[in-house]
Design a protein around this motif. Structure first.
Motif, mmCIF file in Angstrom:
data_model
loop_
_atom_site.group_PDB
_atom_site.id
_atom_site.type_symbol
_atom_site.label_atom_id
_atom_site.label_comp_id
_atom_site.label_asym_id
_atom_site.label_seq_id
_atom_site.Cartn_x
_atom_site.Cartn_y
_atom_site.Cartn_z
ATOM 1 N N THR A 54 0.756 -1.248 0.200
ATOM 2 C CA THR A 54 -0.031 -0.012 0.027
ATOM 3 C C THR A 54 0.808 1.119 -0.021
ATOM 4 O O THR A 54 0.400 2.064 -0.709
ATOM 5 C CB THR A 54 -0.948 0.054 1.033
ATOM 6 O OG1 THR A 54 -1.801 -1.124 1.190
ATOM 7 C CG2 THR A 54 -1.787 1.283 1.228
ATOM 8 N N ALA A 55 2.113 1.329 0.930
ATOM 9 C CA ALA A 55 2.965 2.223 0.733
ATOM 10 C C ALA A 55 3.437 2.491 -0.417
ATOM 11 O O ALA A 55 3.580 3.792 -1.017
ATOM 12 C CB ALA A 55 4.070 2.032 1.832
ATOM 13 N N LEU A 56 4.014 1.519 -1.190
ATOM 14 C CA LEU A 56 4.349 1.654 -2.594
ATOM 15 C C LEU A 56 3.221 2.258 -3.555
ATOM 16 O O LEU A 56 3.796 3.052 -4.249
ATOM 17 C CB LEU A 56 4.997 0.231 -3.036
ATOM 18 C CG LEU A 56 6.085 -0.150 -2.387
ATOM 19 C CD1 LEU A 56 6.284 -1.854 -2.756
ATOM 20 C CD2 LEU A 56 7.306 0.611 -2.941
ATOM 21 N N ASN A 57 2.164 2.024 -3.544
ATOM 22 C CA ASN A 57 1.129 2.275 -4.339
ATOM 23 C C ASN A 57 0.922 3.815 -3.983
ATOM 24 O O ASN A 57 0.640 4.544 -5.165
ATOM 25 C CB ASN A 57 -0.125 1.763 -4.097
ATOM 26 C CG ASN A 57 -0.148 0.188 -4.571
ATOM 27 O OD1 ASN A 57 0.576 -0.055 -5.481
ATOM 28 N ND2 ASN A 57 -1.082 -0.529 -4.127
ATOM 29 N N ILE A 58 1.084 4.384 -2.931
ATOM 30 C CA ILE A 58 0.851 5.608 -2.622
ATOM 31 C C ILE A 58 2.260 6.704 -3.274
ATOM 32 O O ILE A 58 1.821 7.671 -3.696
ATOM 33 C CB ILE A 58 0.885 5.914 -1.069
ATOM 34 C CG1 ILE A 58 -0.632 5.400 -0.560
ATOM 35 C CG2 ILE A 58 1.032 7.313 -0.534
ATOM 36 C CD1 ILE A 58 -0.622 5.561 0.960
ATOM 37 N N LEU A 59 3.186 5.745 -3.298
ATOM 38 C CA LEU A 59 4.316 6.663 -3.795
ATOM 39 C C LEU A 59 4.414 6.337 -5.159
ATOM 40 O O LEU A 59 5.242 6.737 -5.900
ATOM 41 C CB LEU A 59 5.609 5.905 -3.145
ATOM 42 C CG LEU A 59 5.743 5.848 -1.386
ATOM 43 C CD1 LEU A 59 6.926 5.238 -0.897
ATOM 44 C CD2 LEU A 59 5.878 7.541 -1.133
ATOM 45 N N GLY A 60 3.301 5.923 -5.970
ATOM 46 C CA GLY A 60 3.343 5.867 -7.265
ATOM 47 C C GLY A 60 3.730 4.628 -7.773
ATOM 48 O O GLY A 60 3.918 4.522 -9.177
ATOM 49 N N GLY A 61 3.781 3.619 -7.037
ATOM 50 C CA GLY A 61 4.051 2.049 -7.596
ATOM 51 C C GLY A 61 5.506 1.865 -7.261
ATOM 52 O O GLY A 61 6.495 2.723 -7.143
ATOM 53 N N PRO A 62 6.153 0.731 -7.442
ATOM 54 C CA PRO A 62 7.554 0.418 -7.169
ATOM 55 C C PRO A 62 8.560 0.745 -8.087
ATOM 56 O O PRO A 62 9.668 1.046 -7.651
ATOM 57 C CB PRO A 62 7.339 -1.382 -7.160
ATOM 58 C CG PRO A 62 5.965 -1.453 -8.029
ATOM 59 C CD PRO A 62 5.171 -0.558 -7.622
ATOM 60 N N GLU A 63 7.976 1.190 -9.260
ATOM 61 C CA GLU A 63 9.047 1.643 -10.354
ATOM 62 C C GLU A 63 9.074 3.240 -10.344
ATOM 63 O O GLU A 63 9.890 3.659 -11.259
ATOM 64 C CB GLU A 63 8.883 0.878 -11.619
ATOM 65 C CG GLU A 63 9.074 -0.490 -11.582
ATOM 66 C CD GLU A 63 8.749 -1.193 -12.869
ATOM 67 O OE1 GLU A 63 8.348 -0.306 -14.139
ATOM 68 O OE2 GLU A 63 8.938 -2.507 -13.320
ATOM 69 N N ASN A 64 8.144 3.830 -9.611
ATOM 70 C CA ASN A 64 8.444 5.195 -9.423
ATOM 71 C C ASN A 64 9.614 5.665 -8.888
ATOM 72 O O ASN A 64 9.933 5.436 -7.724
ATOM 73 C CB ASN A 64 7.195 5.757 -8.901
ATOM 74 C CG ASN A 64 7.042 7.201 -9.027
ATOM 75 O OD1 ASN A 64 7.263 7.931 -9.997
ATOM 76 N ND2 ASN A 64 6.659 7.890 -7.950
ATOM 77 N N ILE A 65 10.286 6.544 -9.588
ATOM 78 C CA ILE A 65 11.621 7.214 -8.878
ATOM 79 C C ILE A 65 11.231 8.222 -8.059
ATOM 80 O O ILE A 65 10.468 9.126 -8.000
ATOM 81 C CB ILE A 65 12.482 7.780 -9.864
ATOM 82 C CG1 ILE A 65 12.769 6.639 -11.232
ATOM 83 C CG2 ILE A 65 13.761 8.216 -9.349
ATOM 84 C CD1 ILE A 65 13.709 5.574 -10.689
ATOM 85 N N VAL A 66 11.825 8.230 -6.777
ATOM 86 C CA VAL A 66 11.594 9.134 -5.780
ATOM 87 C C VAL A 66 12.985 9.413 -5.108
ATOM 88 O O VAL A 66 14.039 8.814 -5.101
ATOM 89 C CB VAL A 66 10.522 8.424 -4.726
ATOM 90 C CG1 VAL A 66 9.305 8.252 -5.188
ATOM 91 C CG2 VAL A 66 11.102 7.073 -3.984
ATOM 92 N N ALA A 67 13.070 10.418 -4.291
ATOM 93 C CA ALA A 67 14.193 10.891 -3.721
ATOM 94 C C ALA A 67 13.946 10.853 -2.150
ATOM 95 O O ALA A 67 12.911 11.374 -1.616
ATOM 96 C CB ALA A 67 14.705 12.343 -4.048
ATOM 97 N N GLY A 68 14.979 10.388 -1.415
ATOM 98 C CA GLY A 68 14.539 10.149 -0.063
ATOM 99 C C GLY A 68 15.833 10.570 0.629
ATOM 100 O O GLY A 68 17.116 10.178 0.350
ATOM 101 N N ILE A 69 15.591 10.937 1.779
ATOM 102 C CA ILE A 69 16.648 11.426 2.833
ATOM 103 C C ILE A 69 16.443 10.466 4.032
ATOM 104 O O ILE A 69 15.578 10.455 4.703
ATOM 105 C CB ILE A 69 16.660 12.843 3.504
ATOM 106 C CG1 ILE A 69 16.561 13.814 2.481
ATOM 107 C CG2 ILE A 69 17.770 12.926 4.372
ATOM 108 C CD1 ILE A 69 17.523 13.664 1.353
ATOM 109 N N MET A 70 17.470 9.542 4.400
ATOM 110 C CA MET A 70 17.333 8.580 5.253
ATOM 111 C C MET A 70 18.302 8.744 6.718
ATOM 112 O O MET A 70 19.373 8.988 6.500
ATOM 113 C CB MET A 70 17.750 7.111 4.674
ATOM 114 C CG MET A 70 17.235 6.222 5.724
ATOM 115 S SD MET A 70 17.602 4.318 5.235
ATOM 116 C CE MET A 70 19.260 4.227 5.233
#
Length: 209
Positions: A54-70
């Motif tokens: 569900t979190a992946l879907n909210i982020l646009g799907g598993p292949e959607n490129i995102v930038a994260g600060i961890m």
């Protein structure tokens, strides 16, 4: 009863987490306003306990490129915090700080990445300071690291580290308003269950049936 699954969080405990999210996000908006020298407002954040798919879907799907600060948390809380910066947020930040915008993540150079890491670090630290103050916690944060990857790749980090305990993740989802533009912001937090129970106890909502 100590919780051993996010599904066991009751309404009172979820309300406590939402209250922290609201206060922390408000402080983060104030900090962001100082960094970009613009008035920033934030909506009341939505706190959700989500499975990874569900979190992946909210982020646009598993292949959607995102930038994260961890960052990694240690001390009274152990776990991972991940601040996700979407393209609209990135361009508001870069335009304010460096007077530049981008069309794709591969246009981020060393200077712009450094600026985004610093902004992400400020947002995470401000949120954690609010949480630490409210709950009386001593929490140390690691040096922040930036990752640009598919959403599935980024979320695999907490999945690998904590998947033996849970397949859930806590997401704080809010919208910033700056110069009349709405930009989204998502903070993912995954403490281990020992830490989560300790935090709930410190907030006075632990062991509630």
């Amino acid at each position: 009863m100590k919780i051993s699954s996010y599904d066991q969080l009751n309404a009172i405990q979820l309300d406590a987490l939402k209250e922290i999210g609201t206060i922390g996000s408000g402080n983060a908006a104030t900090a962001l306003s100082g960094v970009i020298s613009k008035k920033v407002r934030i909506s009341v954040p939505k706190v959700s306990i989500l499975d990874f798919n569900t979190a992946l879907n909210i982020l646009g799907g598993p292949e959607n490129i995102v930038a994260g600060i961890m960052v990694r948390m240690s001390g009274d809380l152990n776990g991972i915090m991940l601040y996700l910066q979407e393209m609209d947020f990135i361009n508001v930040a870069l335009d304010s700080v460096l007077h530049e915008t981008i069309n794709s993540y591969d246009q981020l150079n060393e200077l712009s990445q450094s600026a985004l890491v610093e902004i992400g670090n400020i947002m995470i630290s401000t949120y954690m300071n609010a949480l630490s103050s409210l709950a009386g916690l001593e929490v140390s944060l690691s040096v922040p690291a930036m990752c640009i990857n598919m959403a599935g790749g980024i979320l695999s980090v907490p999945m690998v580290e904590f998947g033996y305990e849970t397949d859930k993740i806590m997401m704080l989802d809010g919208s910033f308003s700056c110069d009349g533009q709405e930009v989204s912001s998502k903070l993912l937090m995954m403490p281990d269950f020992k830490s989560l129970n300790y935090m709930l106890d410190r907030l006075g909502v632990g062991n509630i049936d």
